[in-house]
Design an enzyme around this catalytic site. Structure first.
Site, mmCIF file in Angstrom:
data_model
loop_
_atom_site.group_PDB
_atom_site.id
_atom_site.type_symbol
_atom_site.label_atom_id
_atom_site.label_comp_id
_atom_site.label_asym_id
_atom_site.label_seq_id
_atom_site.Cartn_x
_atom_site.Cartn_y
_atom_site.Cartn_z
ATOM 1 N N CYS A 119 -12.873 6.523 1.316
ATOM 2 C CA CYS A 119 -11.607 5.975 1.812
ATOM 3 C C CYS A 119 -11.314 6.375 3.255
ATOM 4 O O CYS A 119 -10.551 5.704 3.941
ATOM 5 C CB CYS A 119 -10.450 6.406 0.908
ATOM 6 S SG CYS A 119 -10.647 5.865 -0.804
ATOM 7 N N HIS A 252 -3.926 5.044 4.714
ATOM 8 C CA HIS A 252 -4.779 4.557 3.636
ATOM 9 C C HIS A 252 -3.890 4.139 2.473
ATOM 10 O O HIS A 252 -2.990 4.875 2.059
ATOM 11 C CB HIS A 252 -5.732 5.665 3.205
ATOM 12 C CG HIS A 252 -6.469 5.366 1.944
ATOM 13 N ND1 HIS A 252 -7.121 4.171 1.725
ATOM 14 C CD2 HIS A 252 -6.655 6.105 0.818
ATOM 15 C CE1 HIS A 252 -7.678 4.190 0.537
ATOM 16 N NE2 HIS A 252 -7.411 5.354 -0.041
ATOM 17 N N ASN A 282 -5.869 -0.319 -3.704
ATOM 18 C CA ASN A 282 -6.672 0.587 -2.887
ATOM 19 C C ASN A 282 -8.016 -0.078 -2.591
ATOM 20 O O ASN A 282 -8.836 -0.245 -3.487
ATOM 21 C CB ASN A 282 -6.871 1.905 -3.642
ATOM 22 C CG ASN A 282 -7.655 2.935 -2.852
ATOM 23 O OD1 ASN A 282 -8.272 2.628 -1.845
ATOM 24 N ND2 ASN A 282 -7.631 4.174 -3.329
#
Length: 325
Positions: A119, A252, A282
């Site tokens: 990520c 993020h 996500n």
């Protein structure tokens, strides 16, 4: 293309993003998994995500995002001399997915490689590209985050499968001497002691399988809030700025509660935080450039704005960048 002889700054010339065709809302997911719209929204803020279908891969999404970023920048693909692609879900173990994007764009020769930091991957890729431009090793770069996380999810694990989606985001960076625009500072970290909190249980040298994502969400949440708040403070200090100078934070997009907690820890207004997790879930390395593109295209982020990017992912890895857009 001649390289610059003196160090310079990397500025963001254009942005773009791409999503798969199929949008899956929580109600559709609840028909397949033991969950509900209310459960997902309350714990994560997620309402929908996009899932790659036949013919849609990390490379195709990355290429579409790259083309849109090039169009936005008004730059030809032939001007690109560097492609850095952040992904944890490459099309193949090798070669790098970045080389597939290079070929799809019709670029005959440039530096092209992948970065794997999950990520945080886009922040790592951005830092590498920035360093190469500052050193004169490149003049015009494509920095891409692209993922097809749906293909490494355990669809029987309701605690994780509801959290992720597929997509891609891209930035075009170019060398510039403009003192009012560009990447001001970046900070990166890693701590491999926490591997078992967020990982994939497969790999070529261990199980010879792709494996599935595994996560201990509560522990990840705790580390994320602490690490992200700390690295945001670090990168602002490195740029000689404070949180009062920040126009936008593009984090993020992991979980709405993490975004809220991080903003509170820094004393930032939630109105300054770009949130797209509700519609995209996500998307790992794609989430920061995807959210940035959304906020640029809808008019929130404007030229001259000070924007801070941040992310944390498996490893753990984490990082942040301060950018004058």
């Amino acid at each position: 293309m001649p390289l610059l002889s003196t160090p310079t700054r990397a500025e963001i010339a254009g942005v773009g993003s791409a999503l798969p065709l199929r949008r899956v809302d929580n109600a559709e997911l609840a028909a397949q998994v033991d969950t509900s719209d209310e459960w997902i929204v309350e714990r994560t803020g997620i309402r929908s995500r996009y899932i790659a279908g036949d013919g849609e891969t990390t490379a195709t999404l990355a290429t579409d995002a790259a083309r849109r970023a090039l169009d936005h920048a008004g730059i030809e693909a032939s001007d690109i001399d560097l492609i850095v692609l952040a992904t944890a879900t490459p099309d193949q173990t090798f070669p790098a997915t970045a080389t597939k994007v290079q070929t799809a764009l019709g670029i005959r020769d440039c530096v092209a490689f992948d970065v794997a930091a999950v990520c945080s991957g886009f922040l790592y890729a951005l830092t590498v590209a920035d360093a190469m431009i500052r050193s004169g090793g490149a003049t015009t770069a494509l920095v891409i985050g692209a993922e097809t996380f749906s293909r490494i999810l355990d669809w029987e694990d309701r605690a994780t499968c509801v959290l992720f989606g597929d997509g891609a985001g891209a930035m075009v960076l170019r060398a510039s001497d403009d003192p009012d625009r560009g990447i001001l500072a970046t900070k990166l970290h890693a701590d491999g002691r926490y591997n078992d909190l967020l990982y994939v249980d497969g790999g070529p040298s261990t199980t010879q399988t792709v494996g599935k994502l595994r996560m201990k969400g509560r522990e990840v949440f705790r580390h994320a809030v602490t690490n992200l708040a700390a690295v945001l403070g670090e990168v602002l200090a490195a740029a000689g700025l404070t949180s009062a100078d920040v126009d936008w934070v593009v984090p993020h997009q992991a979980n709405a509660r993490i975004l809220d907690a991080t903003a509170r820890k820094l004393g930032l207004s939630p109105d300054k935080v770009v949130v797209t997790v509700d519609r995209h879930a996500n998307t790992s390395a794609a989430s920061v450039p995807l959210a940035f593109d959304v906020a640029v295209k809808d008019g929130r982020i404007k030229r001259g704005d000070l924007v801070v990017l941040e992310a944390m992912g498996g490893g753990f890895t984490w990082g942040a960048a301060a950018v004058r857009y």
